[in-house]
Design a protein around this motif. Structure first.
Motif, short mmCIF file in Angstrom:
data_model
loop_
_atom_site.label_atom_id
_atom_site.label_comp_id
_atom_site.label_asym_id
_atom_site.label_seq_id
_atom_site.Cartn_x
_atom_site.Cartn_y
_atom_site.Cartn_z
N LEU A 12 0.83 -1.21 0.00
CA LEU A 12 0.00 0.00 0.00
C LEU A 12 0.86 1.26 0.00
O LEU A 12 0.63 2.19 -0.77
CB LEU A 12 -0.92 -0.01 1.23
N TYR A 13 1.89 1.27 0.86
CA TYR A 13 2.75 2.45 0.95
C TYR A 13 3.56 2.62 -0.34
O TYR A 13 3.72 3.73 -0.84
CB TYR A 13 3.69 2.35 2.15
N LYS A 14 4.02 1.50 -0.90
CA LYS A 14 4.80 1.55 -2.15
C LYS A 14 3.95 2.15 -3.28
O LYS A 14 4.42 2.96 -4.07
CB LYS A 14 5.27 0.15 -2.52
N ALA A 15 2.67 1.77 -3.31
CA ALA A 15 1.79 2.20 -4.40
C ALA A 15 1.23 3.61 -4.20
O ALA A 15 1.04 4.34 -5.17
CB ALA A 15 0.64 1.21 -4.56
N THR A 16 0.98 4.01 -2.94
CA THR A 16 0.24 5.27 -2.71
C THR A 16 0.97 6.30 -1.86
O THR A 16 0.61 7.48 -1.87
CB THR A 16 -1.09 4.98 -1.99
N SER B 111 10.59 1.13 9.02
CA SER B 111 10.85 -0.18 8.42
C SER B 111 9.95 -0.43 7.21
O SER B 111 10.38 -1.03 6.22
CB SER B 111 10.62 -1.29 9.45
N ILE B 112 8.71 0.02 7.28
CA ILE B 112 7.77 -0.15 6.15
C ILE B 112 8.31 0.61 4.92
O ILE B 112 8.30 0.09 3.80
CB ILE B 112 6.35 0.36 6.52
N ARG B 113 8.79 1.84 5.15
CA ARG B 113 9.35 2.64 4.04
C ARG B 113 10.57 1.94 3.41
O ARG B 113 10.68 1.86 2.18
CB ARG B 113 9.78 4.03 4.54
N GLU B 114 11.46 1.47 4.27
CA GLU B 114 12.67 0.78 3.77
C GLU B 114 12.29 -0.46 2.97
O GLU B 114 12.86 -0.71 1.91
CB GLU B 114 13.57 0.38 4.95
N GLN B 115 11.36 -1.24 3.49
CA GLN B 115 10.92 -2.46 2.82
C GLN B 115 10.29 -2.13 1.46
O GLN B 115 10.52 -2.81 0.47
CB GLN B 115 9.89 -3.18 3.69
N ALA B 116 9.49 -1.06 1.43
CA ALA B 116 8.83 -0.65 0.18
C ALA B 116 9.85 -0.27 -0.88
O ALA B 116 9.64 -0.53 -2.07
CB ALA B 116 7.88 0.50 0.45
N LYS B 117 10.97 0.36 -0.46
CA LYS B 117 12.03 0.74 -1.41
C LYS B 117 12.73 -0.50 -1.98
O LYS B 117 13.01 -0.60 -3.17
CB LYS B 117 13.09 1.60 -0.70
N ASP C 188 0.56 6.60 1.10
CA ASP C 188 -0.45 7.05 2.06
C ASP C 188 -0.20 6.40 3.42
O ASP C 188 -0.44 5.21 3.61
CB ASP C 188 -1.85 6.67 1.53
N VAL C 189 0.25 7.20 4.37
CA VAL C 189 0.59 6.70 5.71
C VAL C 189 -0.68 6.41 6.52
O VAL C 189 -0.71 5.51 7.35
CB VAL C 189 1.48 7.72 6.47
N ASP C 190 -1.76 7.13 6.25
CA ASP C 190 -2.99 7.00 7.05
C ASP C 190 -3.59 5.60 7.00
O ASP C 190 -4.19 5.14 7.97
CB ASP C 190 -4.06 8.00 6.57
N LYS C 191 -3.43 4.93 5.86
CA LYS C 191 -4.04 3.60 5.72
C LYS C 191 -3.14 2.47 6.20
O LYS C 191 -3.53 1.31 6.18
CB LYS C 191 -4.44 3.37 4.25
N VAL C 192 -1.93 2.81 6.62
CA VAL C 192 -0.98 1.79 7.10
C VAL C 192 -1.40 1.36 8.51
O VAL C 192 -1.71 2.19 9.36
CB VAL C 192 0.46 2.35 7.11
N VAL C 193 -1.40 0.04 8.75
CA VAL C 193 -1.78 -0.48 10.07
C VAL C 193 -0.59 -0.39 11.04
O VAL C 193 -0.74 0.01 12.19
CB VAL C 193 -2.27 -1.95 9.95
N PHE C 194 0.59 -0.75 10.56
CA PHE C 194 1.80 -0.72 11.40
C PHE C 194 2.39 0.70 11.43
O PHE C 194 3.55 0.90 11.04
CB PHE C 194 2.84 -1.71 10.87
N LYS C 195 1.61 1.65 11.92
CA LYS C 195 2.08 3.04 11.92
C LYS C 195 3.31 3.24 12.80
O LYS C 195 4.14 4.10 12.53
CB LYS C 195 0.95 3.96 12.41
N ASP C 196 3.43 2.42 13.84
CA ASP C 196 4.59 2.56 14.73
C ASP C 196 5.86 1.98 14.12
O ASP C 196 6.94 2.07 14.70
CB ASP C 196 4.31 1.88 16.08
N GLN C 197 5.75 1.38 12.93
CA GLN C 197 6.92 0.79 12.25
C GLN C 197 7.14 1.43 10.87
O GLN C 197 7.66 0.80 9.96
CB GLN C 197 6.69 -0.73 12.07
#
Length: 329
Positions: A264-268, A282-288, A270-279
């Motif tokens: 979701l983050y890679k495509a959009t 790591s989510i950004r790094e993984q998406a890259k 959009d941080v609001d729809k991310v469930v693991f907001k406290d991570q």
């Protein structure tokens, strides 16, 4: 027990029940079909209470003698069918508790109501025994079959019952319930709502579970560092997860939501729809690092792992294959 007003979601079913009671169009047999935790027992209990309520309203009054008896589980005209064997409702259970008693008239109310929970556990013989009763019931009898999978029931039973399917509840309603009624903090409510996938009972269970937080933390630690782990470390992680065999579906769901967040983050972005907001870091790094194809491969592998575990394929082998797929993508 409350009233239908206290039920979260299921408005169509509640409307149907109220109309049936008000218009005196109550059927002799119903199937309430829905996942574990979806609210079948609560709806069945409220339905029974409403039918027997002395004030005769669209909701149980919770004040009359009948409602108080039903609320305490002691109403003589509400029979909850039990079974000794954990995974089977036998023909003897149905004969003794339903067939042999149904011709005895209600003790005090206008109806005699039988609630058969886990009705999908009935043997074929038990279903056939019940079928005879459903085909020619006395006018005062109402049978409520509660199932997780109505397809397991005989087509002849399905065709003679009114089917009430419990749909998934909207996430906004579940989140609101957790935050307002249970005073769960927003970040935890988001997590439990995401995992519940429309099932309020499951959301409540997760919100109350200390074990769930442990499982979540272990999964997050693994997902953050799996790409740097050696094979021996992955095998060690599998050994640790063996302790969670009973909750393995929750564990796999955590991993699935993590990768849905990444996708979701890679495509959009959009941080609001991310469930693991406290991570988010790591989510950004993984998406890259991950490609769309790689993430899709992981999500498909998670579904395969669930199917294999249901089919009793070797636990360690399934988890090793899954972790290696995650590491490679």
């Amino acid at each position: 027990m409350g009233s239908f007003k206290d039920v979260v979601g299921h408005k169509d079913i509640i409307k149907y029940i109220r109309n049936a009671v008000n218009e005196d169009q109550v059927s002799h047999a119903y199937i309430l079909n829905g996942q574990r935790g979806s609210g079948k027992k609560l709806l069945a209990s409220l339905f029974a209470m409403t039918l027997l309520c002395e004030k005769g309203g669209p909701d149980p009054c919770n004040e009359c003698h009948s409602c108080r008896q039903a609320d305490s589980g002691n109403h003589p005209d509400i029979i909850r069918v039990t079974h000794e064997k954990p995974n089977t409702i036998s023909v003897d259970d149905i004969r003794e508790q339903v067939n042999n008693t149904i011709m005895i008239k209600p003790y005090q109310g206008p109806y005699k109501i039988y609630i058969i929970d886990h009705a999908d556990l009935m043997t074929v013989q038990a279903q056939n025994a019940l079928l005879k009763t459903i085909e020619e019931p006395p006018a005062y009898a109402v049978i409520l079959l509660l199932t997780e999978n109505a397809d397991i029931l005989l087509p002849t039973i399905n065709s003679r019952c009114v089917m009430l399917k419990l749909r998934n509840i909207r996430d906004t309603l579940i989140r609101k319930y957790l935050m307002e009624k249970m005073e769960v903090p927003d970040y935890k409510a988001d997590m439990c709502t995401a995992f519940a996938q429309g099932n309020l009972g499951r959301a409540i269970m997760l919100a109350n579970s200390e074990h769930f937080n442990e499982i979540r933390e272990e999964a997050v630690q693994l997902l953050k560092y799996i790409h740097e782990m050696e094979l021996s470390e992955i095998l060690k992680a599998v050994t640790q997860i063996t302790a969670y065999k009973l909750e393995i579906t929750d564990y796999l769901d955590i991993i699935m939501i993590w990768y849905r967040d990444v996708l979701l983050y890679k495509a959009t972005k959009d941080v609001d729809k991310v469930v693991f907001k406290d991570q988010m870091k790591s989510i950004r790094e993984q998406a890259k690092k991950s490609s769309y194809e790689g993430i899709e491969t992981i999500l498909e592998s998670l579904e395969k792992a669930k199917s294999r575990l249901k089919a009793n394929v070797n636990f360690e082998l399934v988890m090793e294959l899954l972790f290696l797929t995650i590491k490679e993508n």
